[in-house]
Design a protein around this motif. Structure first.
Motif, PDB file in Angstrom:
ATOM      1  N   ARG A 114      22.752  33.482  81.805  1.00  0.00           N
ATOM      2  CA  ARG A 114      23.671  32.457  82.325  1.00  0.00           C
ATOM      3  C   ARG A 114      25.033  33.123  82.506  1.00  0.00           C
ATOM      4  NH1 ARG A 114      22.983  27.336  78.477  1.00  0.00           N
ATOM      5  NH2 ARG A 114      24.531  26.513  79.960  1.00  0.00           N
ATOM      6  N   ALA A 115      25.478  33.166  83.730  1.00  0.00           N
ATOM      7  CA  ALA A 115      26.607  34.008  84.126  1.00  0.00           C
ATOM      8  C   ALA A 115      27.936  33.498  83.573  1.00  0.00           C
ATOM      9  CB  ALA A 115      26.674  34.097  85.640  1.00  0.00           C
ATOM     10  N   TRP A 116      28.828  34.463  83.308  1.00  0.00           N
ATOM     11  CA  TRP A 116      30.219  34.165  83.015  1.00  0.00           C
ATOM     12  C   TRP A 116      30.983  34.007  84.326  1.00  0.00           C
ATOM     13  CZ3 TRP A 116      30.594  38.904  79.256  1.00  0.00           C
ATOM     14  CH2 TRP A 116      30.001  38.573  78.044  1.00  0.00           C
ATOM     15  N   PRO A 117      32.139  33.362  84.284  1.00  0.00           N
ATOM     16  CA  PRO A 117      32.955  33.262  85.508  1.00  0.00           C
ATOM     17  C   PRO A 117      33.366  34.649  85.999  1.00  0.00           C
ATOM     18  CG  PRO A 117      33.716  31.702  83.849  1.00  0.00           C
ATOM     19  CD  PRO A 117      32.723  32.593  83.163  1.00  0.00           C
ATOM     20  N   ALA A 118      33.423  34.813  87.299  1.00  0.00           N
ATOM     21  CA  ALA A 118      33.808  36.093  87.881  1.00  0.00           C
ATOM     22  C   ALA A 118      35.241  36.445  87.486  1.00  0.00           C
ATOM     23  CB  ALA A 118      33.683  36.031  89.404  1.00  0.00           C
ATOM     24  N   GLY A 119      35.442  37.699  87.063  1.00  0.00           N
ATOM     25  CA  GLY A 119      36.768  38.181  86.717  1.00  0.00           C
ATOM     26  C   GLY A 119      37.292  37.716  85.378  1.00  0.00           C
ATOM     27  N   CYS A 120      36.438  37.113  84.550  1.00  0.00           N
ATOM     28  CA  CYS A 120      36.914  36.607  83.272  1.00  0.00           C
ATOM     29  C   CYS A 120      37.260  37.765  82.333  1.00  0.00           C
ATOM     30  CB  CYS A 120      35.870  35.701  82.625  1.00  0.00           C
ATOM     31  SG  CYS A 120      34.352  36.553  82.139  1.00  0.00           S
ATOM     32  N   VAL A 121      38.212  37.545  81.439  1.00  0.00           N
ATOM     33  CA  VAL A 121      38.642  38.539  80.459  1.00  0.00           C
ATOM     34  C   VAL A 121      38.416  37.956  79.069  1.00  0.00           C
ATOM     35  CG1 VAL A 121      40.549  39.907  79.568  1.00  0.00           C
ATOM     36  CG2 VAL A 121      40.352  39.504  82.034  1.00  0.00           C
ATOM     37  N   ILE A 122      37.727  38.706  78.214  1.00  0.00           N
ATOM     38  CA  ILE A 122      37.430  38.237  76.863  1.00  0.00           C
ATOM     39  C   ILE A 122      38.490  38.792  75.913  1.00  0.00           C
ATOM     40  CG2 ILE A 122      35.729  38.250  75.006  1.00  0.00           C
ATOM     41  CD1 ILE A 122      33.566  38.586  77.094  1.00  0.00           C
TER      42      ILE A 122
END
Length: 636
Positions: free
Chosen positions: A482-490
């Protein structure tokens, strides 16, 4: 009877092109001319692309002999018709596994039983053969099972309920000859699941915390028969010690034996398919082949392992753990640490762990990157999920062993085996004797500066991994995520990004170690990041299937990347399984406590035809025979 003027074939073809496929088939029964036109290859190519909505750049399957038969294969050979519902489980059914022969399958459930089923009854129905409850061993439920290579043993993985409300995993080995329990092996965290390495050895895991968010995953090789014949014979052996940062752990271990990498059962790269067809046309004499541990001293052993990891951590500058062993996947340990330790301290711990990991990790062998001289070695991959940015699994790790023969049946030979790790950069070299429980004492070959084992390769999925499955030839790895949002920073390891409801089914080529260009999509999931659970998928020669949280199972064609069927349940579908003997038989398991059996329309027609009694070929001979018998008996 044919009469009247005959339409030109071209005009009939133009008419047929505007009809649905079923109308074309019915029209073909009208006369010989229409029958011939209804089998035209150009007609069925157009019907194929329009009906299945496949981009025209996608070529026909290399093994297909005609467009008509390919259309019929996708329409008639999909196991999408429910023929039986098995209701013997009393709680959610979590996993299904077929034997390699396909004559039996096993099921695991939250009712804490593992059940064995027979698929070879004369009437075609599936029946229960055996059921074992694991509650007597203090299990919470069974979650996974796997047959060994010769179908003589069954590995069963479950959640073990320990003291102080803690829970970890345990693996049991059951003999399929008399259904006796042969051994039990500790497995922590429980979602490592465990797997067979060969007919007699299985892999399990253990987890040791050496900091607030830093841990060490230990992978163990265990002998299935733990009836020790001599005090000098090992039944367990440490394989690898892997450092985890940011609350991540090793999970979902599986083994892939890649013996046919140069002759795959299905090519997914369309450019490679076109090249293969060109080569096939140039070299007619060489066509490509396409085939449509729980003893009384366990706590003492665990304490010794824990102390060893702590000593190693202290000697490398890492803080000792402040809490006892965590439960389940370790999140309780981390959550409690965050209440007592500041964010800045946790960030410093991660930075120190990364530095110490690079300094005290056993270096890889650079010679493993060189190609083999013969080019014929087999490869064995140890695959698993992990993470480096957050606790949720988002990376795939792998170990590869190249071997010229079965290393487990020929240990006396001095040939070397190889292992590639699909995780972090690096490749490890393994000798045959290292892959059995016999051999040197644990840690004998490890120097004081080599506390952790290096990893060889990592594939980042950029999302939460919730399932994995291998193709029959082990060439391709299919991954549910299940994908993370594009360009997200953790920025916070304990706050992973939100995950999509759509499930992406990624396809990874284990030969090139790269992801194929397109992922499959149709199924959905709704649980949040911290409640995600594993959804098991399965792959056959031509199809791939998966469960979903939307109360359906799904089937895709592997070549055309299209969804072909939805399989309805009354609740979440946790697992699906194709029969390895017949891909037109599929099972699905659900939270509705049922197992559904699905067969293809073609197989159902064949079964019905074989069940009907033979009929006379003509009524007239039958009537004449009855009349003759009546006259002989003196009746008018």
């Amino acid at each position: 009877m044919e009469c009247g003027p005959v339409l030109p074939d071209s005009l009939v073809l133009e008419i047929f092109l505007r009809l649905p496929h079923d109308a074309v088939l019915r029209a073909g029964l009208t006369c010989r001319q229409w029958l011939a036109v209804s089998r035209d290859e150009f007609l069925w190519r157009e019907l194929f692309y329009s009906y299945y909505r496949i981009p025209r750049l996608v070529p026909r399957h290399p093994a297909a002999v005609s467009w008509y038969r390919e259309f019929k294969r996708l329409f008639d050979c999909i196991p999408c018709v429910e023929v039986q519902t098995l209701r013997e489980h009393t709680d959610q059914v979590l996993h299904l596994a077929f034997s390699h022969r396909g004559h039996r399958f096993s099921s695991c459930s939250k009712d804490c039983t593992v059940k064995l089923w027979d698929t070879e009854r004369p009437d075609g129905n599936i029946s229960l053969v055996h059921s074992s409850s694991m509650r007597q061993f203090n299990w919470g439920y069974t979650q996974f099972s796997q047959f060994n290579a010769d179908d003589s043993l069954l590995l069963v993985s479950g959640v073990y309920l320990g003291p102080h409300h803690s829970s970890s995993g345990e693996i049991a080995v059951i003999s399929l000859e008399n259904y006796t329990l042969l051994s039990r092996v500790r497995n922590k965290p429980y979602d490592v699941f465990g797997c067979w390495l060969n007919e007699t050895h299985l892999i399990s895991g253990n987890l040791h915390w050496i900091g607030n968010m830093t841990s060490c995953s230990v992978l163990w090789l265990n002998k299935a028969f733990q009836d020790i014949e001599s005090e000098n014979v090992n039944v367990v052996k440490c394989l690898f010690k892997i450092q985890n940062i940011n609350a991540s752990t090793i999970r979902t271990v599986m083994v892939a034996h890649c013996r046919r990498h140069d002759n795959p059962d299905l090519l997914l790269d369309y450019e490679a398919q076109s090249q293969a067809r060109r080569q096939k046309g140039q070299h007619h004499h060489q066509p490509l082949l396409f085939d449509l541990a729980t003893s009384g001293s366990e706590e003492e052993e665990e304490q010794e392992e824990e102390e060893e990891c702590q000593r190693g951590a202290r000697s490398h500058g890492l803080p000792s753990p402040r809490l006892p062993q965590p439960t389940m996947s370790g999140l309780e340990h981390v959550i409690h640490s965050r209440k007592n330790v500041g964010q800045k301290e946790l960030e410093i711990e991660t930075q120190v762990a990364q530095l110490m990991g690079r300094a005290y990790t056993k270096p890889p062998d650079p010679s493993l990157t060189e190609p083999s001289e013969s080019g014929e070695e087999d490869k064995t991959y140890l695959l698993f999920t992990t993470g480096s940015l957050t606790y949720s699994p988002h990376q795939i790790g792998n170990k590869v062993i190249q071997q010229r023969c079965d290393i487990f049946s020929k240990l006396c030979q001095p040939s070397l085996t190889w292992k590639l790790l699909f995780h972090f950069p690096g490749i490890k070299r393994i000798r045959p004797e290292q892959m059995t429980t016999s051999g040197p004492v644990l840690g004998e070959e490890r120097s004081s500066d080599e506390f952790f084992d290096s990893l060889d390769h990592v594939i980042d999925i950029h999302g939460h991994i919730i399932g994995m499955g291998l193709s029959p030839d082990h060439r391709y790895l299919y991954v549910n995520s299940r994908a993370w949002p594009a360009g997200c920073v953790i920025s916070d390891p304990m706050s992973p990004p939100p995950i999509a409801e759509e499930i992406d089914l990624h396809v990874i080529d284990l030969k090139s170690l790269r992801e194929e260009r397109r992922s499959l999509r149709a199924h959905r999931a709704f649980t949040p990041n911290d409640e995600c659970f594993f959804i098991f998928l399965d792959v056959s020669r031509d199809f791939v299937a998966s469960g979903a949280e939307d109360k359906h199972g799904y089937i895709w064609d592997r070549h055309y990347n299209i969804c072909l069927a939805r399989l309805a349940h009354d609740d979440v579908v946790n697992s699906v399984a194709f029969s390895p003997a017949d891909q037109e038989l599929l099972l699905s398991a659900s939270d509705d406590s049922t197992i559904k059996v699905w067969r293809s329309p073609r197989m159902i027609r064949l079964a019905q035809a074989s069940a009907r009694p033979p009929r006379p070929r003509s009524l007239l001979p039958s009537w004449l025979s009855r009349s003759k018998n009546s006259c002989i008996n003196g009746k008018p």
